[in-house]
Design a protein around this motif. Structure first.
Motif, short mmCIF file in Angstrom:
data_model
loop_
_atom_site.label_atom_id
_atom_site.label_comp_id
_atom_site.label_asym_id
_atom_site.label_seq_id
_atom_site.Cartn_x
_atom_site.Cartn_y
_atom_site.Cartn_z
N ILE A 180 29.30 49.38 39.01
CA ILE A 180 28.94 49.51 37.61
C ILE A 180 27.64 50.30 37.46
CG2 ILE A 180 27.65 47.36 37.46
CD1 ILE A 180 28.94 46.97 34.70
N MET A 181 26.79 50.29 38.48
CA MET A 181 25.50 50.95 38.34
C MET A 181 25.28 52.08 39.34
SD MET A 181 24.03 49.52 35.80
CE MET A 181 22.34 50.05 36.01
N VAL B 283 20.43 55.55 43.37
CA VAL B 283 20.61 56.41 44.54
C VAL B 283 20.46 55.49 45.74
CG1 VAL B 283 19.67 58.35 45.85
CG2 VAL B 283 19.61 58.41 43.36
N PRO B 284 21.42 55.50 46.66
CA PRO B 284 21.30 54.63 47.84
C PRO B 284 19.96 54.83 48.55
CG PRO B 284 23.47 55.63 47.76
CD PRO B 284 22.64 56.30 46.69
N LEU B 285 19.39 53.75 49.05
CA LEU B 285 18.06 53.82 49.66
C LEU B 285 17.98 54.83 50.80
CD1 LEU B 285 17.18 50.03 49.74
CD2 LEU B 285 16.20 51.78 48.26
N GLN C 178 21.80 39.35 39.14
CA GLN C 178 22.22 38.54 38.00
C GLN C 178 21.61 39.06 36.69
OE1 GLN C 178 20.73 35.23 40.11
NE2 GLN C 178 22.75 34.37 40.55
N GLU C 179 20.37 39.54 36.74
CA GLU C 179 19.74 40.08 35.54
C GLU C 179 20.45 41.35 35.07
OE1 GLU C 179 15.50 40.37 35.76
OE2 GLU C 179 15.28 38.23 36.12
N VAL C 180 20.89 42.18 36.01
CA VAL C 180 21.64 43.38 35.64
C VAL C 180 22.97 42.96 35.00
CG1 VAL C 180 22.88 45.39 36.54
CG2 VAL C 180 20.57 44.90 37.32
N LEU C 181 23.64 41.99 35.59
CA LEU C 181 24.90 41.51 35.02
C LEU C 181 24.69 40.96 33.60
CD1 LEU C 181 26.45 39.82 38.17
CD2 LEU C 181 27.35 41.82 36.95
N LEU C 182 23.63 40.21 33.39
CA LEU C 182 23.34 39.69 32.06
C LEU C 182 23.06 40.83 31.07
CD1 LEU C 182 21.13 36.64 33.06
CD2 LEU C 182 23.41 36.56 32.02
N ALA C 183 22.30 41.80 31.50
CA ALA C 183 21.95 42.92 30.62
C ALA C 183 23.16 43.79 30.28
CB ALA C 183 20.85 43.77 31.26
N GLU C 184 24.12 43.89 31.20
CA GLU C 184 25.26 44.78 31.02
C GLU C 184 26.48 44.09 30.41
OE1 GLU C 184 25.64 48.17 31.97
OE2 GLU C 184 23.48 48.22 32.22
N ALA C 185 26.45 42.77 30.22
CA ALA C 185 27.61 42.04 29.73
C ALA C 185 27.97 42.45 28.31
CB ALA C 185 27.34 40.54 29.78
N ILE C 186 29.28 42.61 28.06
CA ILE C 186 29.73 42.85 26.68
C ILE C 186 30.14 41.53 26.04
CG2 ILE C 186 30.34 45.28 27.01
CD1 ILE C 186 33.26 44.46 27.27
N VAL C 187 30.49 40.54 26.84
CA VAL C 187 30.64 39.16 26.41
C VAL C 187 29.73 38.36 27.35
CG1 VAL C 187 32.18 37.17 26.22
CG2 VAL C 187 33.02 39.46 25.62
N GLY D 178 31.82 38.36 39.94
CA GLY D 178 31.96 38.61 41.37
C GLY D 178 32.80 39.84 41.70
N ALA D 179 33.54 40.35 40.72
CA ALA D 179 34.35 41.55 40.93
C ALA D 179 33.53 42.83 40.79
CB ALA D 179 35.51 41.58 39.92
N LEU D 180 32.26 42.69 40.46
CA LEU D 180 31.40 43.85 40.24
C LEU D 180 30.38 44.02 41.35
CD1 LEU D 180 30.74 43.19 36.47
CD2 LEU D 180 32.16 45.01 37.41
N ASP D 181 30.10 45.27 41.69
CA ASP D 181 29.01 45.60 42.60
C ASP D 181 27.87 46.15 41.76
OD1 ASP D 181 30.27 44.99 45.03
OD2 ASP D 181 31.31 46.92 45.01
N ILE D 182 26.67 45.74 42.08
CA ILE D 182 25.48 46.28 41.44
C ILE D 182 24.73 46.99 42.55
CG2 ILE D 182 23.40 45.76 40.13
CD1 ILE D 182 26.03 44.96 38.73
#
Length: 139
Positions: free
Chosen positions: A3-4, A130-132, A85-94, A122-126
């Motif tokens: 997603i990111m 740019v990979p480290l 988890q913070e990214v998931l919360l910020a990106e949630a549409i529900v 859990g189906a999402l990767d954050i």
């Protein structure tokens, strides 16, 4: 599914145009560098701007993945939510329910890459923009 995650070129594509000096995309290199005062910025289409970026051999010398912490304690360490988890919360549409230790249940996210809704979290990767290792190699 990411997603990111975006490559360096994809991140550059977010901008419609880039400003580069005229000398940066000239067909033949100038005989001598122009004085700083003589550089005239020019707005270029993204394809021209990306092709004008300098190329160099990547160097991974000194890179250690362990030098970079994976997930930190987040913005508010006391709430138990890490960066993922913070990214998931910020990106949630529900918005999901937040349980003890910031366990996320429910919630829906939009995948721009697949053009569909995704659940569960859990189906999402954050991931990094740019990979480290790529960022290190390209420094």
């Amino acid at each position: 599914m990411m997603i990111m995650k975006r490559s360096a070129v994809a991140a550059a594509a977010l901008a419609l145009t880039l400003t580069l000096s005229t000398a940066a995309h000239a067909a033949a290199p100038p005989a001598a560098p122009a004085p700083a005062a003589a550089v005239v910025p020019q707005v270029l289409p993204i394809g021209v701007a990306v092709s004008a970026l300098p190329l160099a051999v990547e160097n991974r010398t000194g890179y250690q993945r362990t030098s970079f912490r994976h997930w930190n304690a987040g913005e508010i360490p006391a709430d138990g939510c890490n960066t993922r988890q913070e990214v998931l919360l910020a990106e949630a549409i529900v918005y999901p329910e937040i349980g003890p230790g910031c366990t996320l249940t429910g919630g829906v996210w939009w995948s721009y890459y697949d053009d569909r809704e995704v659940t569960p979290a859990g189906a999402l990767d954050i991931d990094h923009m740019v990979p480290l290792a790529e960022a290190w190699d390209s420094k």
